[in-house]
Design an enzyme around this catalytic site. Structure first.
Site, PDB file in Angstrom:
ATOM      1  N   LYS A  48       0.847  -1.203   0.000  1.00 14.42           N
ATOM      2  CA  LYS A  48       0.000   0.000   0.000  1.00 14.42           C
ATOM      3  C   LYS A  48       0.880   1.250   0.000  1.00 14.42           C
ATOM      4  CE  LYS A  48      -2.459  -1.025   3.728  1.00 14.42           C
ATOM      5  NZ  LYS A  48      -2.428  -2.391   4.199  1.00 14.42           N
ATOM      6  N   MET A 140      -9.672   3.219  18.454  1.00 12.09           N
ATOM      7  CA  MET A 140      -8.812   2.940  19.610  1.00 12.09           C
ATOM      8  C   MET A 140      -9.266   3.616  20.892  1.00 12.09           C
ATOM      9  SD  MET A 140      -7.337   5.939  19.830  1.00 12.09           S
ATOM     10  CE  MET A 140      -8.398   7.112  19.231  1.00 12.09           C
TER      11      MET A 140
HETATM   12  S1  SF4 Z   1       2.602   2.709   7.403  1.00 12.71           S
HETATM   13 FE1  SF4 Z   1       1.432   0.809   7.299  1.00 12.71          FE
HETATM   14  S2  SF4 Z   1       0.395   0.919   5.310  1.00 12.71           S
HETATM   15 FE2  SF4 Z   1       2.076   2.397   5.252  1.00 12.71          FE
HETATM   16  S3  SF4 Z   1       3.806   1.296   4.364  1.00 12.71           S
HETATM   17 FE3  SF4 Z   1       3.974   1.110   6.591  1.00 12.71          FE
HETATM   18  S4  SF4 Z   1       2.960  -0.817   7.076  1.00 12.71           S
HETATM   19 FE4  SF4 Z   1       2.307  -0.227   5.013  1.00 12.71          FE
END
Ligand code: SF4
Length: 701
Positions: A48, A140
């Protein structure tokens, strides 16, 4: 902002808070890579984050302000001044008719800390309503409340380095492999590098996270308190409590012990659906570890017993002295990139900046003095939390609502009621980077907002690390940073002087003063220091060098007695238990390559490829019983509504439990929008909704 070159930023998806290096060519983001020097991810990224460049220039970017008088009319393009004047006139009309509490503000864990601070300053300090909440309420607030009850203040005591030193991991209600992938890699590395490391996973599903577990406790959804009390009972029976730590640093052990003793493994095993021997193995692995680290997310938080589940996890840590030292601690992983910033800046309906509470008269007075507003401007009345807010809109107790950086029609439980409520409002202002979304479709005013690489500011990740996001490129069209939009609106509401900031750094400088002398003291931070270090963990008071990795290392807790508090908890069934008509438990969650309501990740081909459409997971046992075949449509109904989804028959599901990812909402199809059937019941303390347990029926179509 640059034309060519690279800038450092932070990923705007999960709360891991990975540092990025953003490559810019000719004023456009060309690529994104992990920042090797960032202290939270050391260059790692998940897919992502690595594909963030593809979410910027999409055809549905909202480029200019638009308004319409009513929902049956088309939007018309207007200038910024006209849009803000339109919104302000309707907000003023609502306030004149119904007072300040007839308006509401709903934000997001996507907002930067400076945005959050201004949103709250305007709502609570100038308009005089505490009706300011955020989608972090869905994320949360149960953890935040439990930390406050146990330690006197909010804040995860741990640091990511504890992952590298833990001997036993207790992962509860968290599919870290999918939701915090970079942290999961770090857990895998720790396990690979040390044969004695044990991983216990508590999850009704056999997720990829559970696949690395030495002990997987596939409990019935909603029974975590019984399990955790039972683990505590077994630790007591085995004589493994840390009596020296309990005596020196805690209070309330007697009541907790008395409650836990009733939950021996034999007594609870059948009810929670796991073997007594497995509970005992897990308890002993946790208590015998040199350092035990508990990690949890929404499986614990999103529940009508969310605070109790968090307290039960903290009780385990306190009973075994697993806090304040390397590799140990109760570590709630936040979901969103800046949910922590919202907690710090007073972004929830019950909070004020600097971890203050609206219920505390002294805190209200301090903030009134700080903002220079008359006494009793800040209301003593608790604000409306997420579910309450949309209920109040539906009842016309709130008639004007401002929604920023979030898509509640898709993400809230009982989604039909949320959409219906917005249809009744006099004005819905939506500040977003995209249109259409499920929520912008119900707006009267659309305000184009800058995206992650198009504005600057700070975010705090799950390990309390405050980082600066640099602006890499110009925002498209007339889109503006969120803080500037709030300042424009504040001016139109007659409060221009208090919102006349030259830049975003000036807002941070003001905000950090609200933390002076408090548990999260950030007065020793500056943009310059944050940039140079890649991010610093609070508290960092003036005069100290470097942030604070780990809280409570000295065994002193910020309670009135200086001791951490045990809180006795008892198992309570879900608000809407299964019965003969609705005999299955539906739990919702995420898939690895999608983020929330897909406004960004849903447009990236490589991210869509793995899970191109919504689905429901069902166990082979239930599928056989109901004649449901792989890939065929099924109807799932709750007491509210029904949806249709394609079945994925998988032995990762335990019988009686169904799983649907919530990413696909009504823009995809109303028929597949799972939040339409999810209950809006919430925890009595945290007001966090029960997204992980809905009683449903299922049959093939
Ligand atoms: S913050 Fe979360 S979504 Fe973004 S690169 Fe790191 S693990 Fe992946």
């Amino acid at each position: 902002m640059i034309e060519n070159g690279s800038v450092r930023s932070v990923c705007p998806y999960c709360a891991t808070g990975c540092g990025l290096v953003v490559e810019v060519r000719n004023g456009h983001v060309r690529s994104v890579r992990g920042d090797k020097h960032h202290p939270s991810n050391f260059g790692s990224l998940c897919r992502k984050g690595a594909l963030l460049d593809e979410v910027l220039d999409t055809p549905d970017r909202l480029l200019y302000p638009q308004v319409r008088d009513s929902l049956d009319q088309p939007f018309r393009r207007v200038t910024w001044d006209e849009a803000i004047a339109f919104a302000a006139s309707r907000f003023k009309a609502s306030i004149e008719r119904g007072g300040p509490d007839s308006v509401a503000f709903y934000g997001s864990g996507q907002l930067l800390t400076e945005d959050y601070y201004l949103f709250g300053k305007l709502a609570k300090g100038y308009i005089g309503t505490n009706n300011q909440d955020t989608n972090s309420r869905l994320c949360m607030t149960s953890a935040s409340a439990a930390y406050g009850m146990a330690f006197g203040v909010d804040g995860p005591p741990c640091t990511y380095e504890d992952i590298d030193a833990a001997d036993t991991f207790l992962i509860l209600g968290a599919n870290i492999e999918a939701c915090h992938p970079v942290l999961f890699k770090r857990i895998e590395q720790r396990k690979r590098g040390n044969r004695n490391v044990r991983v216990i996973v508590v999850d009704p599903r056999r997720t990829p996270t559970a696949a690395i577990a030495d002990i997987h406790l596939a409990v019935r959804p909603g029974t975590d308190v019984a399990l955790l009390n039972s683990m505590l009972a077994e630790i007591v029976i085995a004589g493994l409590v840390d009596e020296a730590f309990i005596d020196a640093h805690t209070e309330g052990w007697g009541e907790t012990l008395a409650a836990a003793k009733r939950y021996t493994a034999e007594r609870v095993a059948r009810g929670i659906g796991v073997d007594a021997e497995d509970i005992r193995r897990a308890a002993l692995a946790y208590a015998r570890a040199g350092a035990a680290l508990s990690l949890w997310t929404m499986g614990a938080n999103q529940s009508t017993a969310g605070v109790d589940k968090n307290l039960a996890l903290i009780n385990l840590a306190l009973a075994t002295g697993n806090i304040g030292r390397p590799g140990a601690g109760p570590f709630s992983l936040t979901g969103q990139p800046n949910a922590m910033g919202g907690r710090e800046a007073g972004g929830l309906a019950h909070t004020l900046p600097g971890h203050r509470s609206v219920a505390n008269p002294e805190h209200r007075r301090e903030m009134e003095e700080f903002w220079g507003v008359p006494e009793e401007t800040i209301s003593a009345k608790p604000g409306l939390t997420a579910v309450e807010m949309f209920d109040a809109i539906g009842k016309r107790q709130v008639t004007a609502v401002w929604i920023a950086a979030t898509n509640p029609v898709a993400s809230m439980p009982n989604a039909d009621a949320v959409a219906g409520a917005l249809r009744t409002a006099d004005v819905v202002v939506v500040q977003d980077a995209y249109h259409p979304t499920e929520t912008t479709q119900l707006a009267h005013v659309l305000l184009p907002a800058a995206q992650w690489s198009e504005h600057a500011g700070t975010m705090t990740n799950a390990e309390r690390r405050v980082c600066v996001l640099e602006q890499a490129t110009a925002a498209p069209g007339e889109a503006q940073p969120d803080w500037q939009i709030f300042c424009r609106f504040a001016e139109a509401m007659g409060h221009g002087e208090a919102f006349a900031y030259q830049n975003v750094e000036a807002i941070f400088e003001e905000f950090k003063q609200t933390t002076a002398g408090r548990d999260l003291d950030m007065t020793g931070m500056s943009y310059e220091l944050l940039r140079a270090s890649g991010g610093l963990q609070w508290p960092l008071p003036t005069g100290r060098r470097g942030g604070t990795k780990r809280l409570y290392a000295d065994g002193i807790f910020p309670t009135s007695s200086g001791r951490a508090r045990f809180n006795a908890v008892e198992y309570r069934p879900a608000a809407e238990p299964i019965d003969a008509d609705f005999p299955f438990i539906l739990t919702t969650g995420r898939v690895k390559d999608q983020w929330h309501t897909r406004t960004r990740t849903g447009k990236v081909k490589k991210l869509v490829a793995g899970d191109p459409e919504p689905f429901i997971e069902i166990s082979p046992f239930d599928a056989r019983d109901l004649g449901i075949e792989q890939g065929k449509l099924v109807e799932v109904a709750s007491r509210r509504s029904a949806v249709r989804l394609r079945a994925r028959v998988t032995d990762t599901m335990r019988p009686g439990v169904l799983f649907v990812p919530f990413h696909w909402s009504r823009l995809w199809s109303t028929e597949t929008d799972v939040n339409r059937i999810v209950s809006g019941a919430f925890d009595p303390i945290s007001k966090e909704p029960e997204l992980k347990y809905t009683a449903v029926s299922i049959h093939r179509v």
